[in-house]
Write an enzyme that holds these catalytic residues in place. Structure first.
Site, short mmCIF file in Angstrom:
data_model
loop_
_atom_site.label_atom_id
_atom_site.label_comp_id
_atom_site.label_asym_id
_atom_site.label_seq_id
_atom_site.Cartn_x
_atom_site.Cartn_y
_atom_site.Cartn_z
CB THR A 61 -0.92 -0.01 1.24
OG1 THR A 61 -1.77 -1.12 1.15
CG2 THR A 61 -1.76 1.25 1.32
CB SER A 108 2.40 -7.91 1.88
OG SER A 108 1.18 -7.88 2.56
CB THR A 141 0.13 -3.39 6.31
OG1 THR A 141 -1.10 -3.33 5.58
CG2 THR A 141 0.84 -2.06 6.31
CG ASP A 142 -3.01 -7.27 3.73
OD1 ASP A 142 -3.30 -6.34 4.52
OD2 ASP A 142 -3.61 -7.47 2.66
#
Ligand SMILES: *[C@@H]1O[C@H](CO)[C@@H](O)[C@H](O)[C@H]1NC(C)=O
Ligand SMILES: *[C@@H]1O[C@H](CO)[C@@H](O)[C@H](O)[C@H]1NC(C)=O
Ligand SMILES: *[C@@H]1O[C@H](CO)[C@@H](O)[C@H](O)[C@H]1NC(C)=O
Length: 375
Positions: A61, A108, A141-142
């Site tokens: 992101t 990710s 971030t995932d």
């Protein structure tokens, strides 16, 4: 703009495909040349009184693009390249001599074990150079916590390895990426950040890669270690720590230089009326280890436990019992081949088991890897 975005995204896809190929063996000087998509030295005005920091950009992101400034969901992650990312934060030049390396440009969820191995090897080589003070990795971030945990286990250096992400794409109003990037580079070049293990920076907080997890799918304030807390914060983008450097209990180092693949480990989610045959199917498809996201403190059904014990006996499968709750401790087990996951969540226990299996650890060593309480 549109064509450069498209180019960056296409390059990201190509790199993932290239990395997926198993035949990339380590060469002597530069183990994974095709891993690096582009490299850029932004320190055109090199300042000898500033630290040298290398940024490895993987996508996510923080490099995401949407059609409108109000859009913070359903956008394309990993659309903006390292050049655009660095150009968006000219202040970086005032805190470090920055070198930017584009290693992938993906969301990710598309980060693979081969990307992680190559990333770890490149970061270790960068930190082995005395002229490099620290490293920043920009990441979606995932699964950021998985990559940060992996590097925490496989990097051997007191120098800071800082993961930075963003919850809002670069095109959003109040995008959080630029400040997170500036804070991360500041931290990576700061002497007080040394010896603290891997670090995660979002939302003005400094968190430990060992304990931190993503707790909310949407909000800025998502990276937390609810029980263990934060290591520090940023005041005026200057790092301020709460404690002296400390090492998490149970932390080990695994040397993955030259390693090109890791054993498969799958995570099984516990719930009422679960199907025990999913464990058998995972092992039939090549899993050498299983991690249970168990109910409560690692609970599993009797029928499911029978199947797991059979797999341990017949296939030598290793099972780590974790929990589906966000926090908690899973106690040591009394069964050979099955280990209590302690404080590790399932996604982190999976990575630790992969590294332990790859290192060829035996029964008592694997048990020691997971079952410790500091006594
Ligand atoms: C170099 O960095 C130092 C420390 O931040 C700063 O005081 C100085 O003005 C910088 N020099 C130049 C030429 O930008
Ligand atoms: C932007 O809008 C176009 C046209 O409506 C659409 O095809 C595309 O998927 C959108 N892109 C993103 C990232 O939302
Ligand atoms: C930063 O890199 C330059 C060029 O490689 C080197 O001469 C300098 O010593 C490095 N600075 C530090 C603090 O290591």
């Amino acid at each position: 703009m549109a064509s450069s975005l498209l180019l960056a995204f296409t390059a990201g896809l190509l790199s993932t495909a290239a990395l997926a190929a198993p035949h990339h063996r380590a060469a002597a000087a530069s183990p994974y040349p095709e891993f690096i998509l582009s490299k850029r030295d932004t320190s055109y005005s090199y300042n000898a009184s500033l630290p040298n920091v290398t940024i490895y950009a993987t996508g996510g992101t923080i490099a995401g693009a949407a059609n409108s400034s109000a859009q913070t969901t359903g956008y394309q992650a990993g659309a903006v390249g390292i050049d655009a990312l660095l150009a968006a934060v000219p202040e970086l030049q005032t805190v470090a001599n920055v070198q930017g390396v584009q290693v992938a440009n993906v969301g990710s969820e598309a980060i693979t074990t081969s990307i992680l191995l190559a990333l770890s090897q490149h970061v270790q080589a960068a930190l082995d150079d005395p002229a490099c003070q620290g490293v920043v990795i920009t990441h979606g971030t995932d699964t950021l916590e998985e990559s940060a945990f992996f590097l925490d286990l496989t990097i051997h250096a007191p120098k800071p390895v800082v993961f930075a992400g963003a919850m809002r794409p670069a095109t959003a109003i109040s995008a959080d990426g630029p400040e997170n990037l500036l804070a991360s580079v500041t931290l990576a070049g700061h002497p007080a950040a040394r010896g603290r293990g891997g670090l995660v920076v979002l939302n003005d907080r400094i968190a430990s890669s060992w304990y931190t997890t993503k707790t909310n799918a949407n909000m800025l304030d998502t990276f937390k270690a609810v029980e263990q807390g934060y290591l520090g914060t940023f005041i005026d983008i200057h790092p301020v720590f709460y404690y002296e450097a400390a090492r998490p209990l149970g932390k080990h180092y695994f040397d993955v230089r030259g390693v090109t693949a890791l054993p498969r480990v799958e995570v099984l989610y516990g719930h009422q009326d679960l199907d025990p045959s999913l464990a058998t199917a995972a092992v039939a498809h090549g899993a050498q280890g299983l991690v249970l996201a168990g109910m409560g403190a690692g609970g599993w059904t009797d029928a499911g436990t029978d199947v797991l014990e059979d797999l341990v006996a017949s296939h030598g499968t290793k099972v780590v019992v974790s929990r589906r709750t966000m926090d908690g401790y899973v106690e040591p087990t009394a069964s050979e081949g099955m280990y209590g996951g302690g404080f590790l969540n399932p996604q982190k226990a999976r990575i630790l088991l992969q590294l332990g299996l790859n290192a060829g650890l035996g029964e008592s060593e694997l048990r020691g890897l997971f079952e410790y309480d500091g006594n």
